[in-house]
Enzyme design. Structure first.
Site, PDB file in Angstrom:
ATOM      1  N   VAL A  65       6.660   3.732   3.750  1.00  0.00           N
ATOM      2  CA  VAL A  65       7.325   4.949   3.292  1.00  0.00           C
ATOM      3  C   VAL A  65       6.534   6.137   3.811  1.00  0.00           C
ATOM      4  CG1 VAL A  65       8.020   6.341   1.297  1.00  0.00           C
ATOM      5  CG2 VAL A  65       8.304   3.854   1.243  1.00  0.00           C
ATOM      6  N   ALA A 110       1.750   8.741   3.562  1.00  0.00           N
ATOM      7  CA  ALA A 110       2.558   7.537   3.778  1.00  0.00           C
ATOM      8  C   ALA A 110       1.913   6.398   3.003  1.00  0.00           C
ATOM      9  CB  ALA A 110       2.612   7.192   5.252  1.00  0.00           C
ATOM     10  N   LYS A 111       2.618   5.310   2.878  1.00  0.00           N
ATOM     11  CA  LYS A 111       2.027   4.094   2.307  1.00  0.00           C
ATOM     12  C   LYS A 111       2.838   2.916   2.808  1.00  0.00           C
ATOM     13  CE  LYS A 111      -1.311   2.998  -0.524  1.00  0.00           C
ATOM     14  NZ  LYS A 111      -2.581   3.758  -0.629  1.00  0.00           N
ATOM     15  N   GLY A 112       2.174   1.768   2.935  1.00  0.00           N
ATOM     16  CA  GLY A 112       2.882   0.571   3.372  1.00  0.00           C
ATOM     17  C   GLY A 112       2.448  -0.621   2.552  1.00  0.00           C
ATOM     18  N   ASP A 151      -6.064  -0.895   2.427  1.00  0.00           N
ATOM     19  CA  ASP A 151      -5.843  -0.653   1.002  1.00  0.00           C
ATOM     20  C   ASP A 151      -6.075  -1.995   0.311  1.00  0.00           C
ATOM     21  OD1 ASP A 151      -4.724   1.623  -0.813  1.00  0.00           O
ATOM     22  OD2 ASP A 151      -3.614  -0.126  -1.459  1.00  0.00           O
TER      23      ASP A 151
END
Ligand code: NAD
Length: 421
Positions: A65, A110-112, A151
């Site tokens: 995202v 963002a993050k995934g 992460d």
């Protein structure tokens, strides 16, 4: 006051949105811009086919995202966990936008994530999952677009695979395509400990508000992965008295202080802190309720909720993890006078040194660790002061102050750029 009901308490996106709404209302942001800032720019969902070691073909769900590119390329971690959801990734992507703006670095958020259980996967399966995920999102990432980082349950090796896959498609090595890489592949000195160091730097500043000394400060850390173990190690070395540490399997507690060097060795050998002989066994949730001066949740989200916030016995809460506290818990902690260093400030050391890594890769010129640490310190101390002064000026708590500062900066950039088409 939080606007999130307890029915949505555990939604990471709703938590972010509730805080955003309070801060945006205080800033008197207009409705249209509010709608724009509240939603992500882009959400990518992929279904990744992967041949397992036994030749069975499995399909894994993955997300990326991208919340905002208003202030620069997107930046954010990739996590592997069976609990990953789009809601969580969407909330964390927005938090990354606010985090980058709080420390004033030129990135958006963002993050995934991939829904998988890394403890049940071999290294070669993890590598194939990582490479196929990278290939699926390839058109949307890159040094000028979106730069992934480690992460939960991802690490330097994961970043090396992403960088290599991206580079193979570009037909040349693109080190700036990810951060948190191994040093030998264009990583930065100080990146591995950066998030923990940032937690320490903000706690150091918070102590000044109480006139406390490090040696008199009892500290509890929940989570003993990258963030928790590095924070514990650095703070132990600087004289803090660490009386409790926990990971997902349980914790260890000793009011006299734990020998963190021995605990790090034990955790390395046994893959857990559970059973460490230097203290009493304690539950991973129970440890949050013990009396201490500083509590550092550095494990996962939503561990402090309306159910246990009234039992928190710490004077300072420094959020190493992302979103460890829910909005209803914020209100309880505020009433009880707990000084909160919010996640988007406390754990911003990681993305700050990721920014340094990206800069060094693009320059092809690498800095010594002392330069990295000095520059990190000046950014973290300045951000801490800005947040606390902003809160005092606008009579809001530290979390809302951090959100207001960040939203104001992003909104200003958007106003300068205008809306395309
Ligand atoms: P990690 O996978 O290295 O470690 C996570 C640790 O938390 C492990 O010790 C695990 O056993 C423990 N844990 C998980 N669930 C737990 C629970 N319910 N109770 C107690 N312990 C539990 O992950 P990490 O990189 O250290 O990230 C931890 C948190 O910090 C996450 O919220 C992440 O988003 C956030 N964060 C990480 C970075 C970074 O640079 N790695 C930067 C900013 C924020």
């Amino acid at each position: 006051m939080s606007t999130v009901g307890t029915e949505h308490e555990l939604s990471v996106y709703e938590s972010m949105a509730a805080r955003f709404d309070v801060a945006a209302a205080k800033l008197q942001i207009d409705e249209g811009l509010k709608r724009y800032l509240r939603s992500p720019n882009r959400e990518i969902i992929v279904h990744i086919p992967v041949a397992m070691d036994n030749r069975e073909l499995k399909v894994f769900d993955g997300y990326r995202v991208q919340h905002s590119i208003a202030r620069g390329p997107c930046k954010g971690g990739v996590r592997y966990s069976p609990d990953v959801t789009l809601d969580e990734i969407r909330g964390l992507a927005a938090e990354m936008t606010w985090k980058c703006a709080v420390v004033n670095i030129p990135f958006g958020g963002a993050k995934g994530g991939i829904v998988c259980d890394p403890s049940k996967l071999s290294m070669s399966e993890l590598e194939r999952i990582t490479r196929r995920y990278t290939a699926e999102i390839l058109d949307y990432i890159g040094p000028e677009r979106d730069v992934p980082a480690p992460d939960m349950n991802t690490n330097e090796q994961t970043m090396a695979w992403i960088m290599d896959t991206y580079s193979m498609h570009m037909r040349h090595t693109v080190t700036a395509s990810v951060t948190g890489k191994p040093l030998d592949l264009g990583g930065s000195h100080g990146r591995r400990e950066a998030t923990g160091r940032g937690v320490m730097l903000t706690v150091d500043e918070a102590l000044k508000h109480f006139w406390w000394k490090r040696q008199e400060t009892r500290l509890i850390v929940q989570g003993f992965g990258n963030v928790g173990s590095e924070a514990a190690r650095l703070m132990h070395d600087e004289g803090y008295k660490i009386i409790g540490v926990a990971d997902a399997t349980g914790g260890v507690f000793n009011t006299q202080g734990l020998d963190i060097t021995a605990l790090l060795d034990y955790a390395k050998q046994n893959n857990t802190v559970n059973g460490f002989p230097g203290g009493e066994a304690i539950g991973a949730q129970e440890i949050l309720e013990q009396e201490c001066e500083v509590l550092v949740p550095a494990a996962t989200e939503s561990v402090i909720t309306s159910k246990n916030a009234h039992k928190i016995n710490a004077r300072i809460l420094a959020e190493g993890a992302n979103s460890p506290t829910t909005p209803p818990a914020d209100d309880i902690l505020f009433e009880r006078g707990v000084f909160v260093v919010p996640d988007i400030l406390a754990n911003a050391g990681g993305v700050t040194v990721s920014y340094f890594e990206w800069v060094q890769d693009r320059q092809g010129y690498f800095w010594p660790e002392s330069t990295v640490n000095e520059r990190l310190k000046s950014i973290m101390v300045a951000a801490f002061d800005e947040v606390v002064h902003y809160g005092e000026k606008h009579k809001v708590n530290n979390r809302i102050a951090a959100y207001m500062l960040a939203i104001d900066r992003v909104a200003f950039s958007i106003k300068l750029r205008g809306i395309y088409a």
